[in-house]
Design a protein around this motif. Structure first.
Motif, PDB file in Angstrom:
ATOM      1  N   ASP A  29      38.227  35.016  15.087  1.00  0.00           N
ATOM      2  CA  ASP A  29      39.104  34.028  15.320  1.00  0.00           C
ATOM      3  C   ASP A  29      39.761  33.866  13.786  1.00  0.00           C
ATOM      4  O   ASP A  29      39.302  33.957  12.726  1.00  0.00           O
ATOM      5  N   THR A 283      43.613  27.907  29.981  1.00  0.00           N
ATOM      6  CA  THR A 283      43.081  28.820  29.010  1.00  0.00           C
ATOM      7  C   THR A 283      42.852  30.094  29.454  1.00  0.00           C
ATOM      8  O   THR A 283      41.930  30.169  30.346  1.00  0.00           O
ATOM      9  N   ILE A 285      41.224  33.854  29.743  1.00  0.00           N
ATOM     10  CA  ILE A 285      40.330  34.890  29.148  1.00  0.00           C
ATOM     11  C   ILE A 285      40.470  36.283  29.992  1.00  0.00           C
ATOM     12  O   ILE A 285      40.120  36.165  31.298  1.00  0.00           O
ATOM     13  N   LYS A 296      33.275  38.861  27.950  1.00  0.00           N
ATOM     14  CA  LYS A 296      34.077  38.309  26.905  1.00  0.00           C
ATOM     15  C   LYS A 296      33.929  36.585  26.791  1.00  0.00           C
ATOM     16  O   LYS A 296      33.600  36.230  25.806  1.00  0.00           O
ATOM     17  N   TYR A 297      33.796  36.168  28.278  1.00  0.00           N
ATOM     18  CA  TYR A 297      33.762  34.483  28.303  1.00  0.00           C
ATOM     19  C   TYR A 297      32.497  34.317  27.839  1.00  0.00           C
ATOM     20  O   TYR A 297      32.192  33.251  27.197  1.00  0.00           O
ATOM     21  N   TYR A 399      44.094  28.533  23.644  1.00  0.00           N
ATOM     22  CA  TYR A 399      43.284  29.600  23.218  1.00  0.00           C
ATOM     23  C   TYR A 399      41.980  29.245  23.119  1.00  0.00           C
ATOM     24  O   TYR A 399      41.515  28.237  22.658  1.00  0.00           O
ATOM     25  N   ALA A 400      41.260  30.318  23.248  1.00  0.00           N
ATOM     26  CA  ALA A 400      39.611  30.340  22.969  1.00  0.00           C
ATOM     27  C   ALA A 400      39.580  30.841  21.532  1.00  0.00           C
ATOM     28  O   ALA A 400      38.848  30.041  20.611  1.00  0.00           O
ATOM     29  N   THR A 402      42.023  32.530  18.278  1.00  0.00           N
ATOM     30  CA  THR A 402      43.359  32.889  17.726  1.00  0.00           C
ATOM     31  C   THR A 402      43.645  33.706  16.597  1.00  0.00           C
ATOM     32  O   THR A 402      42.519  33.663  15.777  1.00  0.00           O
ATOM     33  N   THR A 405      43.660  35.241  21.823  1.00  0.00           N
ATOM     34  CA  THR A 405      43.631  35.090  23.328  1.00  0.00           C
ATOM     35  C   THR A 405      45.225  35.430  23.775  1.00  0.00           C
ATOM     36  O   THR A 405      45.620  35.905  24.703  1.00  0.00           O
ATOM     37  N   ASP A 408      45.955  39.081  23.881  1.00  0.00           N
ATOM     38  CA  ASP A 408      45.539  39.716  24.964  1.00  0.00           C
ATOM     39  C   ASP A 408      46.686  39.286  26.395  1.00  0.00           C
ATOM     40  O   ASP A 408      46.898  40.358  27.025  1.00  0.00           O
TER      41      ASP A 408
END
Length: 462
Positions: A29, A283, A285, A296-297, A399-400, A402, A405, A408
Motif C-alpha cells: 500500500d 470495492t 478484489i 488475495k482477499y 480501494y483496499a 492503493t 486495487t 489490478d
C-alpha cells in the motif's frame, strides 16, 4: 440491444487508508504517499489509461472522535486523519491527463459561496471543463467547533442553507457574465464589455452577495454537480440540484430504493428522472483465477484494524462502539443513529445477526459498500448485475490498497468490460458534462440553475 454503458469513478481521499482502515500497513500500500503530488499524478494517469470517467475525491472537515469519546484511536490508526485539501491536487493531475474528470468534495457549511465559486471557476478554466463538485453539508461537531459559524448551521437547517448556497452559486456562474461579455478587443482597449457583466444582488436569509462573479465564464460555467446525501431531505435536494449522486450501501435492495426515490424526486422537479446518474460504492478484489482472488482477499483481511474500523463507524453513526463487547449483537444497541445502517445490513444479508466484531470486519475493506471478489469475468458479471438489478449508472470504486486495487482493475477488468461493450474504448472530446451526458457543456435546460442565465438578474429576496 445496446447495453447500458457503465460509468466509473475511482473513489479516494487526500489521506491515508480512506475506506479500508488498517490496510495502510500492507507492504504494497502506498497511501502514505498522499502528500506527494507524484502519487496523485501517477494515479490519474492510471485511471485515464483505464478509461475511467473520473476521480471522485472525498473530504471531511473535522475528525472522528466518537469512539472512546476522544481522538486517540482515530489519530493513531490514521482514520481519515491526517487529511489534506482535495482541491489543490487537481491542477497537477489535469496537466498530465487530457480526459479524466475530477469530482471535488466541498462543504456548504465551511465554504462561503462567493470565494468558493471563484475557486471552482478557476479549476474549470485550468482543466478545460473537467470539474465536478460533490456538494456536502457536513455533520461533524469536531469541525464546527473549530470554525465560528454560529447557530444558523444546526442540523435541521443544513439543507435549507445549501439550497440558498446553490442559488448564489448559480447566479454567479450562470448569470453574472453574459456569454459574449469578454471581447478581448486590443484596438479599442476593451477586454470585457461592462454592460454585459451584472451584479447578482442576492440578499437572502443566510447570504448577502450583491456583486459580480470574479471570473469570466468557464467551459462548463457550473461544474458537474454531485451529491451524496442519503436522507429523505438529501434525496429531495439531489432531485432538485444533482446531476450525479453517490450512494453507499451493502446490498442491492437499499440501493434500489434510493435510486427509485431520487429519480422520483427529479421527476417532481420537472427533470428527466434518467438524467440523474447514480454511482454506488464498490470495492473490487480481482485475481486471474478465483482462487487467486480469494487468497488475495484473505491476505488483505489480515491487515484490517478492528479499532480503526470501529472509529470510522462510530464517526459515521454517532455510536461509541468502544462501549460494546466485540461479540455483542448489534440489534440490541438501541439508538436511532445506527438504525438505517442496521436496516441496510439486514436487507443485504437475509436477516443475519451482526456482532460488533463482524461489522468491523465488514467495514474494514471498502467501508459500508460491497466487496466484489473474483476473476475479471466474475467482477464484470457483478457490475452488470448491479446495473441491471438496481438501475444505477455506475460505480465509485474504492480501494483496499492503493494504487494496487486500481491497477489490478485497469489491467484485468477493464479489458473484459470493454470486450462486452460496457466501457468505452476511447474518450470522446468535450467537457466532463459532455462526456457523462453526451450533450452540451452547460447545465441542461430543465435544471433549476438554468433560470439564472437570463440577462439582468432580478434582485432576490427571501
Amino acid at each position: 440491444m445496446n447495453k447500458k454503458r457503465i460509468l466509473l469513478n475511482a473513489f479516494d481521499m487526500n489521506c491515508v487508508g480512506h475506506q479500508s482502515p488498517g490496510l495502510w500497513v500492507h507492504p504494497e500500500d502506498q497511501s502514505h504517499r498522499y502528500n506527494e503530488i507524484e502519487y496523485w499524478v501517477e494515479l490519474a494517469q492510471t485511471l485515464e489509461k483505464g478509461r475511467f470517467d473520473g476521480l471522485f475525491i472525498a473530504d471531511v472537515i473535522g475528525i472522528y472522535d466518537v469512539y472512546g469519546r476522544d481522538k486517540k484511536t482515530t489519530v493513531r490508526e490514521a482514520t481519515q486523519v491526517p487529511v489534506n485539501d482535495p482541491i489543490l491536487l487537481v491542477s497537477a493531475m489535469a496537466n498530465e491527463t487530457k480526459h479524466l474528470g475530477f469530482g471535488i468534495t466541498c462543504s456548504t457549511t465551511f465554504e462561503h459561496p462567493y470565494t468558493f465559486a471563484r475557486r471552482m471557476s478557476t479549476l474549470d478554466h485550468l482543466t478545460n471543463g473537467r470539474i465536478a463538485w460533490n456538494i456536502v453539508t457536513s455533520y461533524l461537531e469536531s469541525g464546527t467547533k473549530n470554525i465560528d459559524i454560529g447557530n444558523k448551521f444546526q442540523h435541521a437547517e443544513r439543507y435549507n442553507i445549501a439550497d440558498e448556497y446553490l442559488e448564489v452559486c448559480y447566479k454567479l456562474w450562470e448569470g453574472s457574465w453574459e456569454d459574449d461579455a469578454v471581447v478581448k478587443d486590443k484596438e479599442k482597449r476593451i477586454y470585457t464589455d461592462p454592460t454585459k457583466v451584472h451584479e447578482i444582488n442576492h440578499h437572502g436569509k443566510y447570504f448577502d452577495v450583491p456583486g459580480i462573479h470574479l471570473c469570466e465564464p468557464s467551459p462548463q460555467r457550473t461544474p458537474v454537480l454531485y451529491q451524496a446525501g442519503g436522507s429523505a431531505r438529501g434525496r429531495q435536494f439531489a432531485g432538485k440540484h444533482a446531476e450525479c449522486t453517490f450512494i453507499s450501501g451493502p446490498g442491492k435492495e437499499a440501493i434500489s430504493i434510493y435510486v427509485k426515490d431520487v429519480r422520483a424526486q427529479a421527476n417532481l422537479q420537472g427533470r428527466d428522472p434518467k438524467s440523474v446518474k447514480v454511482f454506488a460504492l464498490l470495492t473490487p478484489i480481482v485475481g486471474r483465477t478465483e482462487e487467486e482472488a480469494w487468497a488475495k482477499y484473505e491476505e488483505l483481511s489480515k491487515y484490517i484494524s478492528y479499532e480503526g474500523a470501529l472509529s470510522l463507524l462510530s464517526g459515521w453513526s454517532g455510536v461509541d462502539f468502544s462501549e460494546y463487547d466485540p461479540d455483542q449483537e448489534i440489534e440490541y444497541i438501541e439508538t436511532n443513529a445506527i438504525k438505517s445502517m442496521l436496516e441496510s445490513l439486514t436487507k443485504a444479508s437475509t436477516n443475519k445477526k451482526w456482532t460488533v466484531r463482524e461489522l468491523a470486519n465488514f467495514a474494514g475493506i471498502g467501508g459500508m459498500g460491497p466487496v466484489a471478489i473474483g476473476t475479471p469475468e466474475q467482477i464484470a458479471d457483478t457490475l452488470e448485475e448491479w446495473i441491471e438489478d438496481t438501475d444505477i449508472d455506475g460505480f465509485n470504486l474504492a480501494y483496499a490498497i492503493t494504487p494496487g486495487t486500481f491497477k489490478d482493475f485497469v489491467e484485468l477488468v477493464i479489458p473484459e468490460l470493454q470486450r462486452r461493450g460496457l466501457v468505452k474504448m476511447e474518450y470522446e472530446e468535450g467537457t466532463f458534462r459532455e462526456k457523462l451526458f453526451g450533450k452540451k457543456a452547460r447545465l441542461p435546460e430543465n435544471h433549476v440553475g438554468n433560470q439564472y442565465r437570463k440577462v439582468g438578474l432580478q434582485e432576490s429576496s427571501k
